[in-house]
Design a protein around this motif. Sequence first.
Motif, PDB file in Angstrom:
ATOM      1  N   SER A 198       7.101  -3.137  -1.037  1.00 45.19           N
ATOM      2  CA  SER A 198       6.156  -2.019  -1.068  1.00 45.19           C
ATOM      3  C   SER A 198       4.913  -2.298  -0.230  1.00 45.19           C
ATOM      4  O   SER A 198       4.278  -1.383   0.272  1.00 45.19           O
ATOM      5  CB  SER A 198       5.767  -1.693  -2.502  1.00 45.19           C
ATOM      6  N   PHE A 199       4.571  -3.571  -0.067  1.00 48.27           N
ATOM      7  CA  PHE A 199       3.400  -3.876   0.755  1.00 48.27           C
ATOM      8  C   PHE A 199       3.635  -3.400   2.187  1.00 48.27           C
ATOM      9  O   PHE A 199       2.759  -2.785   2.811  1.00 48.27           O
ATOM     10  CB  PHE A 199       3.119  -5.374   0.774  1.00 48.27           C
ATOM     11  N   ALA A 200       4.815  -3.693   2.683  1.00 48.32           N
ATOM     12  CA  ALA A 200       5.137  -3.278   4.043  1.00 48.32           C
ATOM     13  C   ALA A 200       5.209  -1.759   4.152  1.00 48.32           C
ATOM     14  O   ALA A 200       4.720  -1.164   5.109  1.00 48.32           O
ATOM     15  CB  ALA A 200       6.453  -3.902   4.480  1.00 48.32           C
ATOM     16  N   ASN A 208       3.670   0.420   2.282  1.00 48.51           N
ATOM     17  CA  ASN A 208       2.299   0.923   2.215  1.00 48.51           C
ATOM     18  C   ASN A 208       1.646   0.879   3.587  1.00 48.51           C
ATOM     19  O   ASN A 208       1.020   1.844   4.038  1.00 48.51           O
ATOM     20  CB  ASN A 208       1.446   0.069   1.274  1.00 48.51           C
ATOM     21  N   LEU A 209       1.796  -0.269   4.221  1.00 47.60           N
ATOM     22  CA  LEU A 209       1.132  -0.454   5.506  1.00 47.60           C
ATOM     23  C   LEU A 209       1.667   0.541   6.542  1.00 47.60           C
ATOM     24  O   LEU A 209       0.903   1.151   7.284  1.00 47.60           O
ATOM     25  CB  LEU A 209       1.367  -1.886   5.998  1.00 47.60           C
ATOM     26  N   LYS A 256       0.937   4.235   5.196  1.00 50.71           N
ATOM     27  CA  LYS A 256      -0.471   4.476   4.873  1.00 50.71           C
ATOM     28  C   LYS A 256      -0.674   5.188   3.542  1.00 50.71           C
ATOM     29  O   LYS A 256      -1.662   5.898   3.353  1.00 50.71           O
ATOM     30  CB  LYS A 256      -1.145   5.289   5.975  1.00 50.71           C
ATOM     31  N   GLU A 257       0.278   5.005   2.661  1.00 54.96           N
ATOM     32  CA  GLU A 257       0.015   5.493   1.309  1.00 54.96           C
ATOM     33  C   GLU A 257       0.615   4.518   0.314  1.00 54.96           C
ATOM     34  O   GLU A 257       1.579   3.817   0.620  1.00 54.96           O
ATOM     35  CB  GLU A 257       0.534   6.910   1.099  1.00 54.96           C
ATOM     36  N   SER A 258       0.043   4.496  -0.875  1.00 51.93           N
ATOM     37  CA  SER A 258       0.455   3.472  -1.835  1.00 51.93           C
ATOM     38  C   SER A 258       1.101   4.073  -3.066  1.00 51.93           C
ATOM     39  O   SER A 258       1.496   3.360  -3.969  1.00 51.93           O
ATOM     40  CB  SER A 258      -0.757   2.652  -2.252  1.00 51.93           C
ATOM     41  N   LYS A 259       1.166   5.393  -3.106  1.00 57.48           N
ATOM     42  CA  LYS A 259       1.722   6.037  -4.298  1.00 57.48           C
ATOM     43  C   LYS A 259       1.018   5.545  -5.555  1.00 57.48           C
ATOM     44  O   LYS A 259       1.634   5.304  -6.592  1.00 57.48           O
ATOM     45  CB  LYS A 259       3.225   5.751  -4.393  1.00 57.48           C
ATOM     46  N   THR A 260      -0.247   5.347  -5.416  1.00 57.03           N
ATOM     47  CA  THR A 260      -1.064   4.878  -6.531  1.00 57.03           C
ATOM     48  C   THR A 260      -2.349   5.688  -6.540  1.00 57.03           C
ATOM     49  O   THR A 260      -2.932   5.928  -5.489  1.00 57.03           O
ATOM     50  CB  THR A 260      -1.419   3.394  -6.348  1.00 57.03           C
ATOM     51  N   LEU A 275       1.718   5.762  -9.570  1.00 55.58           N
ATOM     52  CA  LEU A 275       1.228   4.830 -10.578  1.00 55.58           C
ATOM     53  C   LEU A 275      -0.273   5.021 -10.703  1.00 55.58           C
ATOM     54  O   LEU A 275      -0.926   5.498  -9.778  1.00 55.58           O
ATOM     55  CB  LEU A 275       1.544   3.401 -10.138  1.00 55.58           C
ATOM     56  N   VAL A 276      -0.827   4.645 -11.849  1.00 54.13           N
ATOM     57  CA  VAL A 276      -2.234   4.914 -12.117  1.00 54.13           C
ATOM     58  C   VAL A 276      -3.007   3.636 -12.428  1.00 54.13           C
ATOM     59  O   VAL A 276      -2.634   2.883 -13.321  1.00 54.13           O
ATOM     60  CB  VAL A 276      -2.387   5.875 -13.313  1.00 54.13           C
ATOM     61  N   LYS A 283      -9.222  -0.309  -2.152  1.00 52.49           N
ATOM     62  CA  LYS A 283      -7.804  -0.452  -2.490  1.00 52.49           C
ATOM     63  C   LYS A 283      -6.971   0.601  -1.761  1.00 52.49           C
ATOM     64  O   LYS A 283      -5.764   0.504  -1.694  1.00 52.49           O
ATOM     65  CB  LYS A 283      -7.652  -0.275  -4.002  1.00 52.49           C
ATOM     66  N   ARG A 284      -7.663   1.609  -1.249  1.00 55.78           N
ATOM     67  CA  ARG A 284      -6.998   2.699  -0.556  1.00 55.78           C
ATOM     68  C   ARG A 284      -5.979   3.424  -1.422  1.00 55.78           C
ATOM     69  O   ARG A 284      -4.836   3.650  -1.019  1.00 55.78           O
ATOM     70  CB  ARG A 284      -6.340   2.188   0.724  1.00 55.78           C
ATOM     71  N   SER A 298      -6.377  -3.001   2.696  1.00 55.08           N
ATOM     72  CA  SER A 298      -5.728  -3.797   1.654  1.00 55.08           C
ATOM     73  C   SER A 298      -4.214  -3.806   1.821  1.00 55.08           C
ATOM     74  O   SER A 298      -3.555  -4.757   1.402  1.00 55.08           O
ATOM     75  CB  SER A 298      -6.110  -3.289   0.275  1.00 55.08           C
ATOM     76  N   PHE A 299      -3.673  -2.772   2.430  1.00 51.85           N
ATOM     77  CA  PHE A 299      -2.220  -2.769   2.619  1.00 51.85           C
ATOM     78  C   PHE A 299      -1.810  -3.941   3.513  1.00 51.85           C
ATOM     79  O   PHE A 299      -0.851  -4.658   3.233  1.00 51.85           O
ATOM     80  CB  PHE A 299      -1.749  -1.467   3.268  1.00 51.85           C
ATOM     81  N   LEU A 329       0.306  -7.385   2.506  1.00 51.71           N
ATOM     82  CA  LEU A 329       1.513  -7.801   3.220  1.00 51.71           C
ATOM     83  C   LEU A 329       1.401  -9.249   3.691  1.00 51.71           C
ATOM     84  O   LEU A 329       2.331 -10.037   3.553  1.00 51.71           O
ATOM     85  CB  LEU A 329       1.741  -6.872   4.421  1.00 51.71           C
ATOM     86  N   ILE A 369      -2.630  -1.507 -13.545  1.00 46.08           N
ATOM     87  CA  ILE A 369      -1.809  -0.301 -13.601  1.00 46.08           C
ATOM     88  C   ILE A 369      -1.238  -0.186 -15.003  1.00 46.08           C
ATOM     89  O   ILE A 369      -0.634  -1.134 -15.500  1.00 46.08           O
ATOM     90  CB  ILE A 369      -0.656  -0.381 -12.586  1.00 46.08           C
ATOM     91  N   ASN A 393       9.125  -3.454  -8.459  1.00 42.48           N
ATOM     92  CA  ASN A 393       9.214  -2.928  -7.101  1.00 42.48           C
ATOM     93  C   ASN A 393       7.843  -2.852  -6.444  1.00 42.48           C
ATOM     94  O   ASN A 393       7.702  -3.042  -5.239  1.00 42.48           O
ATOM     95  CB  ASN A 393       9.853  -1.537  -7.088  1.00 42.48           C
ATOM     96  N   LYS A 394       6.878  -2.537  -7.251  1.00 48.65           N
ATOM     97  CA  LYS A 394       5.505  -2.442  -6.743  1.00 48.65           C
ATOM     98  C   LYS A 394       4.981  -3.825  -6.371  1.00 48.65           C
ATOM     99  O   LYS A 394       3.973  -3.955  -5.718  1.00 48.65           O
ATOM    100  CB  LYS A 394       4.630  -1.826  -7.838  1.00 48.65           C
TER     101      LYS A 394
END
Lengths: 340, 340
Positions: free
Chosen positions: A51-53, A55-56, A59-63, A93-94, A116-117, B51-52, B56, B95, B115-116
Amino acid sequence: MKEATLKQIAETLGISITTVSKALKNYPDVSKKTKKAVFDLANSLQYTPNSFAVNLRTKESKTIGLIIPEVVHHFFSNVVNGIIAEAEKNGYLVIILQSNESIELEKKQVELLLNKRVDGIILSLSNESNDDDHIKEIIRRKIPFVQFDKISKLIPSSKVIINDQKAAFEAVEHLIAKGCKKIAHIRGPENPQNAIDRFLGYKKALEKNNIPFNSKLVYTCVNVTFEEGIAFAKQIMADHPDVDGLFAITDLVAVGVLAFFNDNNIKVPDQVKVIGFSNWFMSQVISPKLSTVEQPSFEMGYQAFYLLLEEINANKELREFKPKIIELNTSVIERESTSL
Amino acid sequence: MKEATLKQIAETLGISITTVSKALKNYPDVSKKTKKAVFDLANSLQYTPNSFAVNLRTKESKTIGLIIPEVVHHFFSNVVNGIIAEAEKNGYLVIILQSNESIELEKKQVELLLNKRVDGIILSLSNESNDDDHIKEIIRRKIPFVQFDKISKLIPSSKVIINDQKAAFEAVEHLIAKGCKKIAHIRGPENPQNAIDRFLGYKKALEKNNIPFNSKLVYTCVNVTFEEGIAFAKQIMADHPDVDGLFAITDLVAVGVLAFFNDNNIKVPDQVKVIGFSNWFMSQVISPKLSTVEQPSFEMGYQAFYLLLEEINANKELREFKPKIIELNTSVIERESTSL
DNA sequence: TTGTAGGCGTTATCAG
DNA sequence: CTGATAACGCCTACAA
């Protein structure tokens, strides 16, 4: 054993990373055979995208981030409940942060979430909040943003609120309808909009019913606690022994009032009628059962999340988004503390 | 206006990305002059590292996951409070996910967090949980992991618990000391370890005091709600009108019992003495005030986070980490519902 | 149908 | 003291 990656799968299968990536996303332009091979290997390796990759790249983290004054309040924990339930259904996720009613902390936390973006922020202002710089920063950065409950009216963002003034008005009219003539109000702190609005509702209800407003009958909480409820109840009865009605900013305070009245043999509702606000769970199990104003907390969270989601999606599709304001309904709940 | 990046700063300053990165991290091998230039520009551009990208590179997200049955419970919201307070102090975000006491959801959520790629997971099992596969998966992947309150004894992980058996034992002995001879127990569901242990504590206290154990006096909750408290109170008085003591798995249920007793003119503590568990806030504001067992919830969260942090740090430094078990103290709180 | 190449933004190694 | 280069793992034009 390391986590599996696209590269690994590609190498052991002797194909390119691209093909693996496409296969896993079910692109139409990959042969069934390779797809199957990829799927099988991915499964047996328990591959999950890093998920880190992701996200990068995306450009979104679903958080999303959520800042509230305190989780340990029935109202807020219900809102939290509503938000994470819906967020999860939609793949979000929250992250939860508490301001503890401190503007300093609130500012720090907004910054944390911004750094944290997170994909969006939902917030209920702390009681101390009287300046907006951190909030403006959210807007400036165009991060999807929703306020609820304790809001800053001036900030142009989506909001989920109740009509505090109207709700308070109805609560006080309820007392008047039950025969109260001299009604005290334990209000919230100076800053929060909802404390102001509830106070205004109180005042209006008196005026409308030709009861002279007396500022001496208004007591102001600092921390909005059970203990303050006890202390103010005591003071009110000392200052104005003939008070026959009391409207408290929230149930927690009202319960403190009832505790004092119970211990001092002041009869509720006979001598004094009491109404609270928010319909905390405990208000229906104490004795006498507390009349209050129902404020839809779970739904507030639910709606706040959907407004945020709308904005997130609009942003992604580069659509214009106009902030929306949702006003939820409240209703007076009559229980023993105001019944004849 | 886009977010500032190292590249941007490097370009406008005519130096390399590497130098900018080093300057910002205050490496010793960068000249004061360049450092100053970099800092100034970074500030005016409001640079914050993406942060993304950091995630990574460093393979950590400074985020932990927390799975609890429900936030809307006084006990859990206090634990949550303890966890996020300490996490924040240590640079971690939290989270939160709710299992709603469903094993299905719980499994899904563990997967989500895995997964996160959160840096660690703290969990309190749902009541339904009777299989461990998802938990074992956490261990297998060597993700730092702490259980609290409702735990699986067999899983080798750090744990923060109370001695439920002892606490229940003391609660029931308290009833006996107050003169109770026929004590009913409203227990929790079959699976959760703490429901089992509290039941065993109840049984032992009876045995130790030569009161014959009677399985007919034990009632089993399904959902552990206020409503079940009411229903069981009714049934108990129908089945065994001579019951003189009652130990409930948790305050919420005990409050339901009190509600029924109050409405049906069954005198507490004169006819029946009642004790709950967990010391919910509401137990001190209802009437009669409920005796209960104090369970340190905030501290539980606090300790759980620190155990997790220890493991995270040990992992980072490739040190061996031996799971620790912290047992917190409980104490009986005597209030009106068991006082003569 | 498959693969190449470039880039997301940061950090670490190593050479100059 | 400074910088070139590679790598983290994934995605996506664009070629082949």
